[in-house]
Design an enzyme around this catalytic site. Structure first.
Site, short mmCIF file in Angstrom:
data_model
loop_
_atom_site.label_atom_id
_atom_site.label_comp_id
_atom_site.label_asym_id
_atom_site.label_seq_id
_atom_site.Cartn_x
_atom_site.Cartn_y
_atom_site.Cartn_z
N HIS A 5 0.85 -1.20 0.00
CA HIS A 5 0.00 0.00 0.00
C HIS A 5 0.88 1.24 0.00
CE1 HIS A 5 -3.89 2.07 1.32
NE2 HIS A 5 -2.99 3.04 1.36
N HIS A 55 1.33 5.27 -2.30
CA HIS A 55 0.77 6.21 -3.28
C HIS A 55 1.93 6.79 -4.09
CE1 HIS A 55 -3.37 6.47 -1.51
NE2 HIS A 55 -2.70 5.97 -0.49
N GLN A 99 -9.89 9.23 -4.66
CA GLN A 99 -9.51 9.98 -3.46
C GLN A 99 -10.62 10.88 -2.92
OE1 GLN A 99 -6.04 10.57 -1.52
NE2 GLN A 99 -7.97 10.74 -0.43
N ASP A 151 2.75 3.16 3.13
CA ASP A 151 1.70 4.08 2.71
C ASP A 151 2.24 5.29 1.96
OD1 ASP A 151 -0.74 5.25 2.28
OD2 ASP A 151 -1.23 5.58 4.36
N HIS A 204 -9.69 1.98 0.95
CA HIS A 204 -9.36 2.79 2.12
C HIS A 204 -10.63 2.81 2.98
CE1 HIS A 204 -5.99 4.08 -0.28
NE2 HIS A 204 -5.60 4.99 0.59
N GLU A 222 -10.93 5.11 7.56
CA GLU A 222 -9.69 5.78 7.98
C GLU A 222 -10.06 7.08 8.69
OE1 GLU A 222 -5.30 7.17 6.32
OE2 GLU A 222 -6.94 6.84 4.88
#
Length: 415
Positions: free
Chosen positions: A56, A58, A151, A308, A209, A212
Site C-alpha cells: 500500500h 501512493h 480519493q 503508505d 481505504h 480511515e
C-alpha cells in the site's frame, strides 16, 4: 546460481539453494557449514527470505511534501486538501521522475512487489495512466499492481463512477474506494456495493481505504466484508487502514470479527502513517488510531504492514525501509512478545503476498521463481533487532541489488 550456508525462516538447519532458469531447482539441508564453491554465493549463516512487499503506497503523490504547501495540522483531511492543490501540477514527466526515484528506494531496500494507489479524482487520469504504463515497462524488474483510487469519493466526486470505469478499462488491476469520505453514510454504503459490482464486472481485485477516521460510528468495514462474503470474493478483497476499529467498543468488535473471519478478506495496516494522522482531534487520553493488528492476527485473519507514503502531503518522512515500518508497527500494536518477534517478517512478506494474490509465484520453494533477499540476521528476531541493511536482492535468479557490509572500526578504548 548456487547459494550455500543459508538460513531459512522457522528452520534450524543450514541450507543450499540451487537455481536453474530463474527458478529454485533444489533446496537441501546441510550437516555443517561448507566452503563456498567458486562462483557460488556464501550466505554465511544469514537468512534467505522471500522478497519484501510494499502492499500500500501512493506513488503518484510520492516526494511532493510541501508542494505547494505543507500539511501543518497533520490531519488526513488537510493532507487531502494539500494534495488537491498539487494535482493540477501533475504531468507524465513529473510523475515518472518521482516514481523512478521512489522505486529505486524500495528496490534498494529489498522490495520486489508494489501495490500503488492512483488517484482517479482527476479528469485527466494522468497519474493512473502513467503508473499503468510504468507497470508494463518495468515488469521484468519489479511487479506493480495499480489501484484505481477515488480519493475524493466514488459517488460524491463529479463523474467519479465514470472515471473509475475508465480507469479499469485503461488497465487498473484493483478497484479502490473511500466510503468514509463520501458525503453521507448512504453514499458510503452504495459505494461499497458498487466497488464489488465493478470488481466482478471487470474481474479485478479490491482494495478499499476503509474507515480511515477516528469516528467510532464509521462502520463501512462490515458492509465491505458482507458484500465480499455474499459474492464469494473474500481472498480477493482488502480493507486498508480500518483505523476506526481502534475506537470501536469490544462488544461490537466481538460480533464484527465473526463476519471478518467468515468473509476471508485481507487487511493492510500502515502503522507509522496512522499513528501520525489519527487522534488529531483528541486532547488526552489520545488514541493511537491504528487498527487492531494484534487481535486480527490472533484471530487468524490475514493482516500485513505497509509504509503508505514517502514524503507526501500525508506523511513527510518515509524511506522505503519496510523493516523500519515493521519495527514501529510491532511497538505501536504492542506485539512485543517473543512469539510475535519469531514470525514478524510475515507481516511484510507472506501475509502481503496473500493480500496481493501472488502466492503461487512467491516464496522459497522448489519450482517457484528464485526471488529472495539475504538479510542481516539468522532468523526473524535477529533481523528485526539489528535493523540492518538488506545485503542482497535476487529476482528470478538475477542479482538486482547487492551491498557490501560496511567496515566497522572499534574504538581503541573498547576491549
Amino acid at each position: 546460481m548456487h547459494i550455500v550456508n543459508a538460513r531459512l525462516r522457522q528452520r534450524p538447519e543450514l541450507y543450499q539453494l540451487h537455481v536453474e532458469l530463474g527458478r529454485f531447482s533444489a533446496i537441501t539441508a546441510q550437516d555443517q557449514r561448507l566452503p563456498a564453491p567458486e562462483g557460488s554465493i556464501d550466505a554465511q549463516g544469514k537468512l534467505v527470505c522471500a522478497p519484501f512487499i510494499e502492499p500500500h503506497i501512493h506513488l503518484d503523490a510520492a516526494l511532493t511534501a510541501g508542494e505547494p504547501a505543507w500539511n501543518e495540522s497533520g490531519t488526513l483531511f488537510e493532507g487531502i486538501e494539500r494534495w488537491g492543490e498539487r494535482k493540477p501540477m501533475l504531468s507524465e514527466t513529473d510523475i515518472r521522475t518521482r516514481v523512478y526515484k521512489t522505486l529505486n528506494l524500495l528496490v534498494n531496500n529489498g522490495v520486489q512487489f508494489v501495490r500503488t494507489h492512483a488517484d482517479t479524482s482527476d479528469p485527466s487520469l494522468v497519474g493512473l495512466k502513467t503508473l499503468c504504463a510504468l507497470r508494463d515497462e518495468l515488469k521484468d524488474k519489479i511487479d506493480i499492481q495499480v489501484v484505481a483510487f477515488p480519493q475524493d469519493g466514488l459517488l460524491s466526486y463529479p463523474n467519479g463512477d465514470r472515471l473509475m470505469e475508465e480507469a479499469l478499462e485503461i488497465g487498473a488491476d484493483v478497484v479502490g474506494g473511500i466510503p468514509h469520505f463520501e458525503y453521507t453514510r448512504e453514499l458510503g454504503v452504495a459505494s461499497m456495493k458498487r466497488v464489488i459490482e465493478l470488481a466482478i464486472k471487470y474481474d479485478r481485485l479490491v482494495d478499499v481505504h476503509c474507515d480511515e477516521i477516528d469516528d467510532p460510528n464509521s462502520r463501512f468495514l462490515e458492509v465491505l466484508a458482507a458484500e465480499a462474503l455474499f459474492n464469494d470474493l473474500g481472498p480477493r478483497v482488502t480493507a486498508s487502514h480500518t483505523v476506526a476499529m481502534h475506537s470501536y467498543d469490544n462488544a461490537y468488535c466481538s460480533k464484527l470479527f465473526l463476519l471478518l473471519k467468515r468473509s476471508g478478506i485481507n487487511f493492510i495496516s500502515c502503522p507509522t502513517e496512522s499513528i501520525h494522522l489519527q487522534g488529531r482531534f483528541d486532547t488526552y487520553p489520545k488514541r493511537r488510531g491504528v487498527t487492531r493488528v494484534k487481535e486480527l492476527n490472533a484471530a487468524g485473519i490475514n493482516v500485513c504492514f505497509a509504509e503508505d507514503s514517502i514524503f507526501d502531503p500525508w506523511y513527510s518522512l518515509g524511506n522505503g525501509k519496510l523493516l523500519r515500518t515493521l519495527d514501529f508497527g510491532l511497538h505501536i500494536c504492542q506485539m512485543m512478545g517473543y512469539k510475535d518477534f519469531s514470525k514478524a517478517l510475515s507481516l511484510v512478506t507472506d501475509n502481503s503476498a496473500r493480500t496481493l494474490n501472488i502466492e503461487e509465484r512467491y516464496g522459497i520453494e522448489v519450482g517457484k521463481p528464485a526471488s529472495f533477499n539475504l538479510l542481516d540476521g539468522e532468523d526473524d528476531y535477529s533481523v528485526l533487532r539489528r535493523q540492518g541493511e538488506v545485503q542482497l536482492s535476487v529476482r528470478h535468479g538475477e542479482i538486482i541489488m547487492q551491498r557490501q557490509p560496511s567496515n566497522v572500526i572499534t574504538p581503541p578504548w573498547i576491549g
